[in-house]
Scaffold this motif. Structure first.
Motif, mmCIF file in Angstrom:
data_model
loop_
_atom_site.group_PDB
_atom_site.id
_atom_site.type_symbol
_atom_site.label_atom_id
_atom_site.label_comp_id
_atom_site.label_asym_id
_atom_site.label_seq_id
_atom_site.Cartn_x
_atom_site.Cartn_y
_atom_site.Cartn_z
ATOM 1 N N VAL A 131 29.428 11.172 11.876
ATOM 2 C CA VAL A 131 28.970 10.618 10.525
ATOM 3 C C VAL A 131 30.303 10.116 9.885
ATOM 4 C CG1 VAL A 131 27.936 10.877 8.615
ATOM 5 C CG2 VAL A 131 27.017 11.780 10.496
ATOM 6 N N ARG A 132 30.561 8.908 9.724
ATOM 7 C CA ARG A 132 31.784 8.266 9.067
ATOM 8 C C ARG A 132 31.581 8.359 7.589
ATOM 9 N NH1 ARG A 132 33.612 2.861 12.341
ATOM 10 N NH2 ARG A 132 32.924 3.641 14.363
ATOM 11 N N SER A 133 30.081 7.931 7.129
ATOM 12 C CA SER A 133 30.005 8.454 5.722
ATOM 13 C C SER A 133 28.445 8.559 5.396
ATOM 14 C CB SER A 133 30.527 7.306 4.709
ATOM 15 O OG SER A 133 29.680 5.935 4.914
ATOM 16 N N LEU A 134 28.150 9.063 4.217
ATOM 17 C CA LEU A 134 26.631 9.533 4.152
ATOM 18 C C LEU A 134 26.101 8.803 2.841
ATOM 19 C CD1 LEU A 134 23.911 10.999 4.712
ATOM 20 C CD2 LEU A 134 25.181 13.109 3.539
ATOM 21 N N THR A 135 25.104 7.971 2.910
ATOM 22 C CA THR A 135 24.577 7.481 1.552
ATOM 23 C C THR A 135 23.032 8.090 1.757
ATOM 24 O OG1 THR A 135 25.951 5.518 1.428
ATOM 25 C CG2 THR A 135 23.970 5.704 0.304
ATOM 26 N N SER A 136 22.783 9.035 0.762
ATOM 27 C CA SER A 136 21.382 9.418 0.382
ATOM 28 C C SER A 136 20.771 8.928 -0.690
ATOM 29 C CB SER A 136 21.520 11.125 0.256
ATOM 30 O OG SER A 136 20.249 11.693 0.126
ATOM 31 N N ILE A 137 19.561 8.296 -0.576
ATOM 32 C CA ILE A 137 18.945 7.422 -1.441
ATOM 33 C C ILE A 137 17.498 8.006 -1.857
ATOM 34 C CG2 ILE A 137 18.200 5.361 -2.028
ATOM 35 C CD1 ILE A 137 20.013 3.904 0.013
ATOM 36 N N MET A 138 17.119 8.170 -3.167
ATOM 37 C CA MET A 138 16.051 8.740 -3.568
ATOM 38 C C MET A 138 15.646 10.013 -2.599
ATOM 39 S SD MET A 138 13.242 5.753 -2.614
ATOM 40 C CE MET A 138 14.411 4.216 -2.996
ATOM 41 N N SER A 139 16.478 10.862 -2.210
ATOM 42 C CA SER A 139 16.139 12.133 -1.580
ATOM 43 C C SER A 139 16.594 13.279 -2.308
ATOM 44 C CB SER A 139 16.884 11.831 -0.039
ATOM 45 O OG SER A 139 16.527 12.482 0.845
ATOM 46 N N THR A 140 16.459 14.468 -1.512
ATOM 47 C CA THR A 140 16.745 15.846 -1.806
ATOM 48 C C THR A 140 17.191 16.523 -0.536
ATOM 49 O OG1 THR A 140 15.459 17.718 -3.127
ATOM 50 C CG2 THR A 140 14.261 16.312 -1.595
ATOM 51 N N PRO A 141 17.829 17.859 -0.952
ATOM 52 C CA PRO A 141 17.898 18.741 0.169
ATOM 53 C C PRO A 141 16.928 19.627 0.437
ATOM 54 C CG PRO A 141 19.101 19.531 -1.825
ATOM 55 C CD PRO A 141 18.453 18.155 -2.090
ATOM 56 N N ASP A 142 16.025 19.833 -0.369
ATOM 57 C CA ASP A 142 14.645 20.413 -0.208
ATOM 58 C C ASP A 142 13.724 20.089 -0.917
ATOM 59 O OD1 ASP A 142 13.239 22.687 -0.267
ATOM 60 O OD2 ASP A 142 14.418 24.307 -0.881
ATOM 61 N N PRO A 143 12.333 19.895 -0.317
ATOM 62 C CA PRO A 143 11.651 19.337 -0.849
ATOM 63 C C PRO A 143 10.969 20.043 -2.240
ATOM 64 C CG PRO A 143 10.566 20.141 1.077
ATOM 65 C CD PRO A 143 12.122 20.087 0.975
ATOM 66 N N LYS A 144 11.415 21.370 -2.380
ATOM 67 C CA LYS A 144 10.778 21.980 -3.510
ATOM 68 C C LYS A 144 11.603 21.581 -4.620
ATOM 69 C CE LYS A 144 11.473 25.960 -1.645
ATOM 70 N NZ LYS A 144 11.418 25.725 -0.175
ATOM 71 N N VAL A 145 12.724 20.668 -4.571
ATOM 72 C CA VAL A 145 13.741 20.152 -5.537
ATOM 73 C C VAL A 145 13.360 18.768 -5.790
ATOM 74 C CG1 VAL A 145 16.048 19.976 -6.343
ATOM 75 C CG2 VAL A 145 15.552 22.002 -4.897
ATOM 76 N N GLY A 146 12.816 18.540 -6.966
ATOM 77 C CA GLY A 146 12.338 17.111 -7.240
ATOM 78 C C GLY A 146 10.969 16.984 -7.021
ATOM 79 N N TRP A 147 9.944 18.038 -6.752
ATOM 80 C CA TRP A 147 8.649 17.959 -6.433
ATOM 81 C C TRP A 147 7.918 16.740 -7.049
ATOM 82 C CZ3 TRP A 147 6.467 20.014 -2.190
ATOM 83 C CH2 TRP A 147 5.108 20.198 -2.361
ATOM 84 N N PRO A 148 7.119 15.952 -6.290
ATOM 85 C CA PRO A 148 6.464 15.049 -7.023
ATOM 86 C C PRO A 148 5.778 15.259 -8.033
ATOM 87 C CG PRO A 148 6.285 15.273 -4.517
ATOM 88 C CD PRO A 148 6.680 16.566 -4.839
ATOM 89 N N THR A 149 5.451 14.523 -9.083
ATOM 90 C CA THR A 149 4.491 14.527 -10.182
ATOM 91 C C THR A 149 3.127 14.492 -9.478
ATOM 92 O OG1 THR A 149 4.117 12.250 -10.551
ATOM 93 C CG2 THR A 149 5.981 13.150 -11.704
ATOM 94 N N PRO A 150 2.202 15.276 -10.529
ATOM 95 C CA PRO A 150 0.739 15.191 -9.748
ATOM 96 C C PRO A 150 0.092 13.783 -9.376
ATOM 97 C CG PRO A 150 0.987 16.621 -11.730
ATOM 98 C CD PRO A 150 2.176 15.667 -11.643
ATOM 99 N N ALA A 151 0.562 12.730 -10.195
ATOM 100 C CA ALA A 151 0.012 11.205 -9.964
ATOM 101 C C ALA A 151 0.524 10.881 -8.532
ATOM 102 C CB ALA A 151 0.329 10.443 -10.891
ATOM 103 N N ALA A 152 1.864 11.115 -8.382
ATOM 104 C CA ALA A 152 2.797 10.478 -7.374
ATOM 105 C C ALA A 152 1.944 11.523 -5.832
ATOM 106 C CB ALA A 152 4.155 10.815 -7.254
ATOM 107 N N MET A 153 1.921 12.713 -6.205
ATOM 108 C CA MET A 153 1.482 13.585 -5.048
ATOM 109 C C MET A 153 0.041 12.952 -4.613
ATOM 110 S SD MET A 153 1.714 15.924 -2.846
ATOM 111 C CE MET A 153 2.925 16.934 -3.112
ATOM 112 N N GLY A 154 -0.664 12.567 -5.533
ATOM 113 C CA GLY A 154 -2.000 12.124 -5.332
ATOM 114 C C GLY A 154 -2.094 10.890 -4.458
ATOM 115 N N ALA A 155 -1.093 9.967 -5.022
ATOM 116 C CA ALA A 155 -0.847 8.789 -4.170
ATOM 117 C C ALA A 155 -0.551 9.198 -2.866
ATOM 118 C CB ALA A 155 0.228 7.727 -4.944
ATOM 119 N N LEU A 156 0.380 9.872 -2.577
ATOM 120 C CA LEU A 156 0.896 10.371 -1.305
ATOM 121 C C LEU A 156 -0.235 10.823 -0.376
ATOM 122 C CD1 LEU A 156 3.545 10.549 0.508
ATOM 123 C CD2 LEU A 156 3.612 13.024 -0.282
#
Length: 294
Positions: A131-156
């Motif tokens: 890996v020469r470089s890493l770009t992480s976009i709209m992500s997280t190291p753990d799904p428990k960090v930044g957990w979806p809002t109820p409306a977003a979870m409902g859509a998912l």
């Protein structure tokens, strides 16, 4: 024209843009999405900035191998901590590593969105020399960090669509909830790409297996703290699906990472932000190449 690569016991379908002597950049797509969700104009913008761009379908998406024999997972069991996944993000990172081998690339720059960012993080931890470089976009190291809002979870978690027209309507409804409210919603593009994705392969169970992989994979925070790789973290300040805490946690974990946030941006890449996002990625990859030469 797409090509097929035998990797990790499966086949990955991929496409390339630009001359092979450019800075190699693998674009890794998110949950339930296909490589065509990386817009060709965005890929070409990255080519214009000096990259050899590769986009591909993850396993269980698009025209890559689908693990239908694994069946539909029990998502609720993963949420409660007792789930069994058909595969993990480690396996998806190994798919990406295998694609590098097929392409003859000893190493490459990685850019991933959402689950794709998680895969990129995992690959950087597992094989940092690739890996020469890493770009992480709209992500997280753990799904428990930044957990979806109820409306977003409902859509998912909304039910799968019975036909092409319903899939397009579902996508328009989903992006009206999780898309960037600060920018115009491109309904025509969403409908067109959703229809094309449906025609390539519509497999809601495949997306559910990917979600299971996300939920059952280990927290990457400790691994990210051990990285020595140029890194960029991009996140929308109004993202309801992976809230901005996920981006901040990623940037805080990687030494020297740059955190770039955008007001009004949610869980998509608004066209108006493409120049800024592509430019930031190019700045990172060019600097990483200079460091390697030095």
């Amino acid at each position: 024209m797409s090509k097929r690569a035998p990797v990790n016991g499966i086949e990955i379908v991929y496409e390339t843009f630009g001359p092979s002597h450019g800075r190699p950049l693998l674009l890794i797509m998110g949950l339930g999405s296909q490589m065509i969700h990386w817009d060709e104009d965005f890929c070409e913008a990255l080519v214009d900035l000096g990259h050899y761009v590769v986009r591909f379908d993850n396993r269980d998406a698009g025209e890559s191998t689908h693990l239908g024999d694994a069946g539909a997972p029990d998502i609720l069991s993963a949420v409660t901590g007792h789930g069994q996944a058909a595969y993990l993000l480690d396996d998806m990172a190994d798919d990406t590593l295998g694609l590098l081998d097929v392409l003859g690339l000893p190493s490459a720059h990685l850019a991933g969105v959402s689950m794709g960012g998680m895969i990129a993080q995992t690959l950087a931890i597992r094989a940092p020399r690739r890996v020469r470089s890493l770009t992480s976009i709209m992500s997280t190291p753990d799904p428990k960090v930044g957990w979806p809002t109820p409306a977003a979870m409902g859509a998912l978690m909304s039910p799968p669509s019975p036909n092409r027209e319903a899939a397009i309507e579902r996508a328009l409804g989903t992006w009206s909830l999780i898309g960037s409210q600060g920018y115009p919603m491109d309904r025509e593009r969403i409908a067109r790409v959703t229809g094309l994705a449906y025609d390539r392969c519509y497999d809601p169970e495949g997306g559910a297996r990917q979600l299971m992989a996300v939920l059952c994979s280990d927290d990457r925070t400790a691994g990210l703290r051990g990285l020595d790789v140029p890194a960029l973290v991009i996140h929308g300040e109004d993202d309801p699906l992976i809230q901005i805490a996920g981006g901040r946690a990623t940037a805080e974990a990687i030494a020297g990472a740059r955190l770039m946030t955008f007001p009004g941006m949610a869980h998509d890449l608004p066209r108006a932000l493409w120049p800024a996002i592509a430019g930031a990625i190019a700045e990172l990859t060019a600097a990483a190449e200079r460091e390697t030469v030095a």
